[in-house]
Each structure stands twice: as structure tokens, then as C-alpha cells.
Design an enzyme around this catalytic site. Structure first.
Site, PDB file in Angstrom:
ATOM      1  N   LYS A  75       0.858  -1.190   0.000  1.00 17.65           N
ATOM      2  CA  LYS A  75       0.000   0.000   0.000  1.00 17.65           C
ATOM      3  C   LYS A  75       0.887   1.231   0.000  1.00 17.65           C
ATOM      4  CE  LYS A  75      -4.482   0.810   0.380  1.00 17.65           C
ATOM      5  NZ  LYS A  75      -5.564  -0.019  -0.183  1.00 17.65           N
ATOM      6  N   GLY A 173     -20.605   6.105   3.935  1.00 20.48           N
ATOM      7  CA  GLY A 173     -19.685   6.434   2.839  1.00 20.48           C
ATOM      8  C   GLY A 173     -20.396   6.184   1.522  1.00 20.48           C
ATOM      9  N   GLY A 175     -19.231   6.839  -1.600  1.00 21.16           N
ATOM     10  CA  GLY A 175     -18.224   7.059  -2.631  1.00 21.16           C
ATOM     11  C   GLY A 175     -18.258   5.893  -3.606  1.00 21.16           C
ATOM     12  N   ASN A 176     -17.097   5.551  -4.144  1.00 23.98           N
ATOM     13  CA  ASN A 176     -17.036   4.482  -5.158  1.00 23.98           C
ATOM     14  C   ASN A 176     -17.596   3.172  -4.637  1.00 23.98           C
ATOM     15  OD1 ASN A 176     -15.735   5.934  -7.270  1.00 23.98           O
ATOM     16  ND2 ASN A 176     -13.893   5.947  -6.011  1.00 23.98           N
ATOM     17  N   GLY A 178     -19.403   2.577  -1.691  1.00 21.91           N
ATOM     18  CA  GLY A 178     -20.755   2.695  -1.142  1.00 21.91           C
ATOM     19  C   GLY A 178     -21.818   2.772  -2.231  1.00 21.91           C
TER      20      GLY A 178
HETATM   21  P1  NAD Z   1     -14.185   7.301  -2.010  1.00 28.54           P
HETATM   22  O1  NAD Z   1     -13.229   8.376  -1.722  1.00 28.54           O
HETATM   23  O2  NAD Z   1     -14.748   7.143  -3.376  1.00 28.54           O
HETATM   24  O3  NAD Z   1     -15.453   7.398  -1.029  1.00 28.54           O
HETATM   25  C1  NAD Z   1     -15.353   7.573   0.348  1.00 28.54           C
HETATM   26  C2  NAD Z   1     -16.675   8.133   0.826  1.00 28.54           C
HETATM   27  O4  NAD Z   1     -16.638   8.168   2.238  1.00 28.54           O
HETATM   28  C3  NAD Z   1     -17.007   9.544   0.355  1.00 28.54           C
HETATM   29  O5  NAD Z   1     -18.377   9.583  -0.007  1.00 28.54           O
HETATM   30  C4  NAD Z   1     -16.775  10.400   1.594  1.00 28.54           C
HETATM   31  O6  NAD Z   1     -17.636  11.537   1.635  1.00 28.54           O
HETATM   32  C5  NAD Z   1     -17.163   9.398   2.656  1.00 28.54           C
HETATM   33  N1  NAD Z   1     -16.658   9.712   3.972  1.00 28.54           N
HETATM   34  C6  NAD Z   1     -15.428  10.115   4.346  1.00 28.54           C
HETATM   35  N2  NAD Z   1     -15.395  10.282   5.674  1.00 28.54           N
HETATM   36  C7  NAD Z   1     -16.609   9.963   6.127  1.00 28.54           C
HETATM   37  C8  NAD Z   1     -17.211   9.933   7.394  1.00 28.54           C
HETATM   38  N3  NAD Z   1     -16.508  10.242   8.494  1.00 28.54           N
HETATM   39  N4  NAD Z   1     -18.502   9.552   7.500  1.00 28.54           N
HETATM   40  C9  NAD Z   1     -19.206   9.219   6.405  1.00 28.54           C
HETATM   41  N5  NAD Z   1     -18.700   9.218   5.186  1.00 28.54           N
HETATM   42  C10 NAD Z   1     -17.419   9.594   5.052  1.00 28.54           C
HETATM   43  O7  NAD Z   1     -13.474   5.956  -1.518  1.00 28.54           O
HETATM   44  P2  NAD Z   1     -13.820   4.469  -1.922  1.00 28.54           P
HETATM   45  O8  NAD Z   1     -13.015   4.055  -3.092  1.00 28.54           O
HETATM   46  O9  NAD Z   1     -15.299   4.307  -1.954  1.00 28.54           O
HETATM   47  O10 NAD Z   1     -13.222   3.670  -0.689  1.00 28.54           O
HETATM   48  C11 NAD Z   1     -13.888   3.625   0.554  1.00 28.54           C
HETATM   49  C12 NAD Z   1     -13.202   2.628   1.458  1.00 28.54           C
HETATM   50  O11 NAD Z   1     -13.219   1.335   0.856  1.00 28.54           O
HETATM   51  C13 NAD Z   1     -11.731   2.880   1.772  1.00 28.54           C
HETATM   52  O12 NAD Z   1     -11.483   2.424   3.072  1.00 28.54           O
HETATM   53  C14 NAD Z   1     -10.991   2.009   0.779  1.00 28.54           C
HETATM   54  O13 NAD Z   1      -9.709   1.651   1.234  1.00 28.54           O
HETATM   55  C15 NAD Z   1     -11.897   0.807   0.774  1.00 28.54           C
HETATM   56  N6  NAD Z   1     -11.791  -0.026  -0.408  1.00 28.54           N
HETATM   57  C16 NAD Z   1     -11.990   0.520  -1.642  1.00 28.54           C
HETATM   58  C17 NAD Z   1     -11.939  -0.313  -2.738  1.00 28.54           C
HETATM   59  C18 NAD Z   1     -12.257   0.219  -4.100  1.00 28.54           C
HETATM   60  O14 NAD Z   1     -12.422  -0.615  -5.000  1.00 28.54           O
HETATM   61  N7  NAD Z   1     -12.380   1.509  -4.310  1.00 28.54           N
HETATM   62  C19 NAD Z   1     -11.656  -1.673  -2.592  1.00 28.54           C
HETATM   63  C20 NAD Z   1     -11.467  -2.189  -1.311  1.00 28.54           C
HETATM   64  C21 NAD Z   1     -11.547  -1.351  -0.226  1.00 28.54           C
END
Ligand code: NAD
Length: 368
Positions: A75, A173, A175-176, A178
Site C-alpha cells: 500500500k 460512505g 463514494g465508489n 458505497g
Molecule cells: P471514495 O473516496 O470514493 O469514497 C469515500 C466516501 O466516504 C465519500 O463519499 C466520503 O464523503 C465518505 N466519507 C469520508 N469520511 C466519512 C465519514 N466520516 N462519514 C461518512 N462518510 C465519510 O473511496 P472508496 O473508493 O469508496 O473507498 C472507501 C473505502 O473502501 C476505503 O477504506 C478504501 O480503502 C476501501 N476499499 C476501496 C476499494 C475500491 O475498489 N475503491 C476496494 C477495497 C476497499
């Protein structure tokens, strides 16, 4: 401050990078490479720490091993705001610093995206999560991780003898991960009753249409201004009356001080390390089933590993469905039979595979 724990698996490399010219400050942890090159996202955040990167790198080792992938875990973190003006300069400087660390393959994570992966590709040629137009599998656009979460939900609900159809879901969350989890869970008949982001928690027990939530977020940049539901404080998401809770934002959001509020019977860890180990144990003692991150959210990594092998999006989705369904069933069965936490059951299987590979390898000769 807690320090990084060294154990039988690693981490094999911890780097703290500073480039006075660009101002880049970055952190890289290569945890274990016995199974192959380490795939790991590049997190861009002003608060990312070496300890966080190390914990995430270990999660990647576990995720690869349990998913049967020929990859290790790593990472990286760039200490910056992803929206700051000189971000391209910082990402390019970071990529150049990675030129010699050939056993680590960068990929997208929180704060980084496909465009940044193109910058890394241009600098060093070694990256995953490129746009489709450049031969990549854009795992966030395709919703790889969210797809896997929905597949995991199906098996976990079977274990609990509860239907997924009609199950009420709350997602922290939007984001991507959620958003895609909401979309694929809705396709399976679940009802999204609450979502949260940095602006707060939007809740309606009648349920939302996911496309409308996505449009709201695109239009307003937050969950503010919804014509439906009630906007509550961010932390209210954990106390929502629901069947399934998906923490899909940041680490350690469920901890000993807030786990009591949780009403869901099933937690699927969409984010990496969103629940502290103490809270995970406490939740299990309350009879709440928690599927750990490296099982539930492996979809993105599985797609990245498929991109590495030049497979198609369709082949990737098939692999994600198969691997996550099989893994969920396997670890829940082992946990139930041996009275273990699902995390401990999964770790045992993953560590066994990594140690078997370590016994056969000289790790001073990393595979590319
Ligand atoms: P992202 O940046 O697209 O989305 C994150 C979301 O979380 C945003 O909507 C942000 O507003 C929200 N957020 C941040 N702080 C917050 C809080 N305190 N309360 C509520 N919402 C909050 O990120 P992502 O790609 O969706 O990744 C999210 C998590 O999933 C991370 O921990 C990442 O490591 C993990 N993850 C992602 C992937 C992937 O394919 N993108 C794969 C495995 C794990």
C-alpha cells in the site's frame, strides 16, 4: 503512538519518502511478496500515516492470499489533499520514486483515480486501474468492490437464514464502494434505508431509489438538499434501524465506544479496517455477524489482478462472484464449526497459504 508490528509475514519494506523539489511526502509499505508482486492502492489524504499504510498493506496480503491470487500485499500513501493544485506533480514524483520498487504495483485507492493512474503509467509503466480506453479495467467506474459486497451479502444472509430480498441496508460512505454496493444490493432486492457521507446521514425507513441518491450526490456534491428523507449527523448511520450495515468510508469507525448503538444483524466491511478488533469481538458476542474487509471487499483487488492478466470486465465479474461467494461460505462455515471470529478463520487460511509460499521462496529475488 502505536508502532508497526513486525511478524512472521512482514512487512518486508517500509519507506518514508520526501522530495524537496516537488514537496512530495509519501509512505510505502510492501508487506509480503511470497505469492507474487504486491498490488496496493495509493491513498491520498492529508492525514494518512505510516501505521495506517502498514495495516492496509497487511490487509492486501490477506486479501490476495484468501482470494487465491498470485499477488502479495502492499500500500502507499501520499500525504496531501487530492484536490490541491499541484497534485499531478506530486503523483508523478511519487511514481518516479517507485521506479525501483518493482515488486509493488500501484492501483487506485481513496483520493486517487484513473486519471492519476495514467500519470503513473506514463512515468514508470507499472500500474493498474487504468481507464478502459487505455486497456484498463476501471474498477471504481465498474463498481467491482460494490458488486463483491452484494455477492457476499447473499451468502451471509443464507448463513443467517434471513432473506436478502427486502433486507434494510445502511451504508456509511457514499463514494465508489458505497454507491456500487447500494446499486448491486438494490438489484438483489435489498432496500437502502440510509446512506452517509462527510455531509451527514440521509435516512428514510421507506427506502431510497439508488439512482436518485446518485443523481443528488452528483448535482449537489453531497447528500444535502434531498427532497426525500431526513438529514441527520454523520454518526447517526451506526444507530439506524436496519438489517445490514456496510461501513464503506474510513478506518476504525466502529469501535468500543459506539458498537452498542448498532441494530444491524449483519455487518459487511466495505472499507478496509473499518471496525477495531475489540469492537469486532464485542459485536460477535452480541450475535452480530461481521464479515471482514478482506473477504467482503476483495472485488476491487480481484479485478485489478484480472487486469494484470489482461482479462475482460465480464471475466472479472464472474471471478469476483465465484471467489467472494466461495470465500464467504468457507470462512463462515469454519468460524461456526471452530467457534472462531470470521476474521480469525479467514486469517488462518490466508496465513497458511502465504507461509507455504514463503517456505518455497527466496524473497530477496522478488517476482515481477
Ligand atoms: P471514495 O473516496 O470514493 O469514497 C469515500 C466516501 O466516504 C465519500 O463519499 C466520503 O464523503 C465518505 N466519507 C469520508 N469520511 C466519512 C465519514 N466520516 N462519514 C461518512 N462518510 C465519510 O473511496 P472508496 O473508493 O469508496 O473507498 C472507501 C473505502 O473502501 C476505503 O477504506 C478504501 O480503502 C476501501 N476499499 C476501496 C476499494 C475500491 O475498489 N475503491 C476496494 C477495497 C476497499
Amino acid at each position: 503512538m502505536k508502532s508497526i508490528k513486525l511478524d512472521d509475514l512482514g512487512p518486508t519494506k517500509q519507506l518514508q519518502i520526501y522530495d524537496p523539489e516537488s514537496g512530495l511526502r509519501a509512505l510505502v509499505v510492501v508487506d509480503n511478496i511470497a505469492l507474487g508482486p504486491a498490488i496496493g492502492g495509493v491513498r491520498i489524504s492529508p492525514t494518512v500515516s505510516l501505521l495506517e499504510v502498514a495495516r492496509l498493506a497487511r490487509t492486501m496480503t490477506m486479501k490476495s492470499a484468501i482470494s487465491g491470487l498470485d499477488h502479495g500485499g502492499g500500500k502507499a500513501g501520499i500525504i496531501a489533499d487530492p484536490k490541491q493544485k499541484n497534485i499531478e506533480q506530486l503523483v508523478r514524483a511519487f511514481a518516479r520514486m517507485m521506479r525501483g520498487i518493482e515488486e509493488y504495483v500501484p492501483a487506485p485507492d481513496m483520493g486517487s483515480d484513473e486519471t492519476m493512474m495514467v500519470w503513473i503509467k506514463e512515468e514508470i509503466g507499472r500500474v493498474l486501474g487504468l481507464p478502459e480506453e487505455l486497456g484498463g479495467l476501471p474498477l471504481d467506474k465498474l463498481g467491482a468492490t460494490g458488486y463483491g459486497i452484494a455477492e457476499c451479502a447473499e451468502v451471509a444472509c443464507k448463513q443467517l437464514a434471513k432473506p436478502l430480498k427486502g433486507a434494510r441496508v445502511a451504508i456509511q460512505g457514499f463514494g465508489n464502494v458505497g454507491r456500487a454496493a447500494a446499486r448491486f444490493l438494490e438489484e438483489k432486492g435489498a432496500v437502502i434505508v440510509a446512506v452517509s457521507d462527510s455531509s451527514g446521514t440521509l435516512a428514510d425507513k421507506e427506502g431510497f431509489k439508488v439512482t436518485e441518491l446518485i443523481q443528488l450526490k452528483q448535482k449537489n456534491g453531497s447528500l444535502n438538499g434531498s427532497p426525500q428523507g431526513e438529514l441527520l449527523p454523520g454518526d447517526a448511520i451506526f444507530a439506524i434501524d436496519c438489517d445490514i450495515l456496510v461501513p464503506a468510508a474510513t478506518p476504525d469507525v466502529i469501535h468500543p465506544d459506539n458498537f452498542e448503538q448498532i441494530k444491524a444483524g449483519l455487518i459487511l466491511q466495505g472499507a478496509n479496517i473499518p471496525v477495531t478488533l475489540e469492537a469486532e469481538k464485542a459485536l460477535a458476542s452480541k450475535g452480530i455477524l461481521v464479515v471482514p474487509d478482506f473477504i467482503a471487499n476483495a472485488g476491487g483487488l480481484i479485478m485489478a489482478a484480472m487486469e494484470y492478466r489482461r482479462k475482460s470486465a465480464e471475466e472479472s465479474f464472474t471471478a469476483i462472484g465465484q471467489k467472494i461467494q466461495e470465500n464467504t461460505a468457507r470462512i463462515l462455515h469454519k468460524a461456526h464449526k471452530e467457534k472462531l471470529l470470521p476474521r480469525a478463520a479467514a486469517e488462518q487460511l490466508a496465513v497458511e497459504r502465504v507461509k507455504a509460499a514463503m517456505a518455497m521462496r527466496d524473497l530477496s529475488h522478488p517476482w515481477k
